[in-house]
Design an enzyme around this catalytic site. Structure first.
Site, PDB file in Angstrom:
ATOM      1  CD  GLU A 214      -2.971   1.113   2.277  1.00 20.38           C
ATOM      2  OE1 GLU A 214      -3.678   2.111   2.486  1.00 20.38           O
ATOM      3  OE2 GLU A 214      -3.138   0.025   2.870  1.00 20.38           O
ATOM      4  CE  LYS A 230      -9.873  -0.144   6.336  1.00 24.25           C
ATOM      5  NZ  LYS A 230      -8.723  -0.551   7.127  1.00 24.25           N
TER       6      LYS A 230
END
Length: 408
Positions: A214, A230
């Site tokens: 990420e 997410k």
């Protein structure tokens, strides 16, 4: 604290393990020139102290996104760039938020930067293979039942209107024997590790390895961007279909995208924020994860300290609203986040690239540490959240134990 390593002052890890996000052209040519360290409890603003240190060492951190000379002589060689690590606790200090529980690895600073120069000297000999490497039993910071109760407490807080979403994280530690270098290399090379790499103390007293997929924040070619992740499912065809069809996961994801849009919009010198990609499915090890891309043009000067205050701690590992979520985290989590859920990457002369230190492990000389968690919303099922955290930690622990994961 600033430290200038001596010519023989190298960590015990093989130099073939590059720092996270280091440019490919620089690998195997790094030599640590100076080190900056700051710990929770030290005086001063860590964002300003760090920025001043890097600026004094020739990096354009007062005006990010504007290219300086690619390599600047510094009297020792050619200045390459800097490795940077910022803990979640340091991020809380930067924005005057509630800090979490004490770190289980207090020997690792909360802010750590290494200025590197290029050198053509031969790297030090790689350490011997980790003969005798062995992990002891894992000890968790909470039981599955305690984790599930924390999830329910978040749901109760959401029901009261205190927060919209909170990320809760658990910690595990295991004793080890022998040199951890090979185990850390296995972690850093897990499939999908966009920021795979190792950062270690010059004296070998501690090290961290990341397999993070990420992007917390990247500044390059006149734009600033973030890639929040997410939503998680097993990396099967059914898991992918389930992730794409899940209204709960999409709502959780969009909430964090909105938070990240707001974070970038507050940056001095940033133009209109846009969502370039929404809810794209990517693979990390044996998991599917949903990722978006949020960006903005840089129309004016952007200072590193302002950037860190805007994005740290990362919204996808705090929740929304960020300050309220951090207050919940400080109450719920029995063990500090240590090296996890912070920022880890590289600052060069023409770009900055910091990953979020999820999927990250630390060693402190006697134990190895992992962290894993997930975002909790009103619709979260406590048992499912416990299982998701375990699924995220499993590839890290398997790599540490010596298992090899096939490339995705």
């Amino acid at each position: 604290m600033v430290h200038a390593p001596g010519s023989g002052d190298h960590c015990r890890l093989s130099p073939s393990v590059a720092p996270p996000a280091a440019p490919t052209a620089c690998r195997a040519r790094h030599h640590a020139l100076r080190v900056f360290a700051w710990r929770r409890g030290d005086s001063g603003d860590p964002a300003e102290l760090l920025t001043a240190f890097l600026a004094d060492n020739g990096l354009p951190v007062r005006n990010l996104g504007r290219s300086a000379d690619k390599y600047r002589p510094n009297g020792h060689g050619l200045l390459c760039g800097a490795s940077l690590y910022v803990s979640a606790d340091a991020g809380c200090v930067m924005i005057q938020a509630t800090p979490g529980a004490p770190s289980p690895v207090p020997g690792i600073p909360d802010v750590y930067a290494v200025v590197h120069e290029h050198t053509d000297r031969p790297p030090p000999d790689a350490p011997a293979r980790s003969a005798g490497w062995r992990l002891g039993p894992w000890r968790e910071s909470w039981t599955p039942a305690e984790h599930a109760r924390a999830v329910q407490r978040v749901r109760d807080a959401i029901g009261r209107g205190d927060v919209y979403q909170v990320n809760v994280v658990g910690h595990g530690a295991a004793p080890y024997t022998a040199d951890p270098a090979a185990a850390l290399r296995r972690v850093a090379t897990l499939p999908g590790a966009r920021y795979g790499g190792v950062l270690a103390a010059p004296d070998g007293g501690w090290a961290l390895a990341t397999a993070s997929p990420e992007t917390l924040v990247e500044v390059r070619d006149g734009r600033v961007l973030t890639r929040p992740i997410k939503g998680t499912r097993p990396a099967t065809a059914a898991g992918r279909r389930d992730l794409l069809a899940s209204a709960k996961e999409r709502a959780e994801h969009v909430m964090i995208v909105d938070l990240e849009r707001n974070d970038l919009a507050r940056l001095p010198g940033a133009g209109p924020v846009r969502v370039d990609e929404l809810f794209a499915v990517r693979r990390w090890c044996d998991l599917w994860q949903a990722e978006s891309v949020v960006s903005a043009p840089l129309d004016g000067d952007l200072d590193l300290a302002d950037l860190l205050r805007a994005v740290c701690p990362g919204g996808s590992v705090t929740g929304a609203p960020k300050l309220a979520a951090l207050r919940q985290i400080a109450t719920l989590e029995p063990v500090g986040r240590g090296v996890s859920m912070g920022a880890l990457g590289w600052i060069g002369h023409d770009h900055l690239d910091l990953g979020l230190s999820i999927r990250t492990v630390a060693v402190d000389g006697s134990r190895v540490h992992t962290w894993a968690g997930g975002g909790i919303t009103a619709d979260s099922d406590p048992a499912a959240e416990v299982a998701e955290a375990a699924a995220k930690a499993a590839p890290l622990r398997a790599a540490l134990a010596g298992a090899v994961t096939a490339p995705a």
